[in-house]
Design an enzyme around this catalytic site. Structure first.
Site, PDB file in Angstrom:
ATOM      1  N   CYS A   3       0.859  -1.186   0.000  1.00 52.82           N
ATOM      2  CA  CYS A   3       0.000   0.000   0.000  1.00 52.82           C
ATOM      3  C   CYS A   3       0.894   1.235   0.000  1.00 52.82           C
ATOM      4  CB  CYS A   3      -0.914  -0.023   1.224  1.00 52.82           C
ATOM      5  SG  CYS A   3      -1.750   1.550   1.524  1.00 52.82           S
ATOM      6  N   ASN A  86     -12.808  10.525  -1.718  1.00 49.80           N
ATOM      7  CA  ASN A  86     -13.232   9.783  -2.900  1.00 49.80           C
ATOM      8  C   ASN A  86     -13.355   8.317  -2.519  1.00 49.80           C
ATOM      9  OD1 ASN A  86     -13.057  12.111  -4.493  1.00 49.80           O
ATOM     10  ND2 ASN A  86     -10.895  11.762  -4.940  1.00 49.80           N
ATOM     11  N   THR A  94      -8.219   6.333  -6.241  1.00 47.16           N
ATOM     12  CA  THR A  94      -7.089   5.657  -6.896  1.00 47.16           C
ATOM     13  C   THR A  94      -6.148   4.995  -5.892  1.00 47.16           C
ATOM     14  OG1 THR A  94      -5.757   7.681  -6.943  1.00 47.16           O
ATOM     15  CG2 THR A  94      -7.138   7.242  -8.862  1.00 47.16           C
ATOM     16  N   HIS A  97      -6.137   3.448   0.503  1.00 51.13           N
ATOM     17  CA  HIS A  97      -5.875   3.681   1.933  1.00 51.13           C
ATOM     18  C   HIS A  97      -6.658   4.957   2.232  1.00 51.13           C
ATOM     19  CE1 HIS A  97      -2.932   3.726   5.527  1.00 51.13           C
ATOM     20  NE2 HIS A  97      -3.695   4.799   5.681  1.00 51.13           N
ATOM     21  N   HIS A  99      -8.322   8.317   2.829  1.00 50.92           N
ATOM     22  CA  HIS A  99      -7.714   9.647   2.935  1.00 50.92           C
ATOM     23  C   HIS A  99      -8.731  10.731   2.630  1.00 50.92           C
ATOM     24  CE1 HIS A  99      -7.190   8.186  -1.204  1.00 50.92           C
ATOM     25  NE2 HIS A  99      -7.306   9.437  -1.601  1.00 50.92           N
ATOM     26  N   HIS A 101      -8.781  14.651   1.092  1.00 52.90           N
ATOM     27  CA  HIS A 101      -8.083  15.738   0.427  1.00 52.90           C
ATOM     28  C   HIS A 101      -8.480  17.021   1.164  1.00 52.90           C
ATOM     29  CE1 HIS A 101      -7.238  13.450  -3.410  1.00 52.90           C
ATOM     30  NE2 HIS A 101      -8.195  12.702  -2.874  1.00 52.90           N
TER      31      HIS A 101
END
Ligand code: AMP
Ligand code: ZN
Length: 119
Positions: A3, A86, A94, A97, A99, A101
């Site tokens: 990852c 996302n 994409t 893991h 996250h 933004h």
């Protein structure tokens, strides 16, 4: 584990850190899409929003707290910012893991990707 973000957490891949504590890391996006564009990740590997468990709820709060602190550190707390996740194929995720933004530093405009019939 294979990852990308776990490797960044472990220090096996480089990153420009903005803020770090025992639960969360905030670092610069390698391909920024706004004047400020950093990523907020948990140190625990969680693949996506779909994989959040009840035991992770405090950790999600820690991510929000770190995002707030990073916004202040980067000088966009007063001007404002967006925190975006996302998830999955249609969300255009994409890196699998979890996250957020954290984006700001300019007027970001209306949300995109909403077709007129759904606006
Ligand atoms: P997402 O499309 O929501 O999964 O976002 C993944 C984000 O990770 C993208 O905005 C990429 O620019 C960013 N990214 C990919 N590799 C790296 C890296 N090595 N360091 C920093 N950001 C990265
Ligand atoms: Zn990971």
């Amino acid at each position: 584990m294979d990852c990308l973000f776990c490797k960044i957490i472990e220090g096996d891949l480089p990153s420009t850190k903005v803020l770090e504590n025992d639960k969360v890391l905030v670092f610069q996006n390698i391909n920024p899409e706004a004047p400020v564009h950093v990523l907020v990740i948990p140190k625990k590997h969680i693949a996506s929003m779909n994989d959040i468990e009840d035991e992770d709820l405090l950790l999600i709060g820690e991510m929000h707290k770190a995002a707030k602190e990073a916004a202040a550190k980067l000088g966009i707390d007063e001007s404002g910012y967006r925190l975006i996740n996302n998830c999955g194929k249609d969300g255009m995720q994409t890196v699998f893991h979890l996250h957020y933004h954290l984006m700001g530093g300019k007027r970001l405009g209306a949300l995109t990707g909403i077709s007129p019939e759904h606006a």
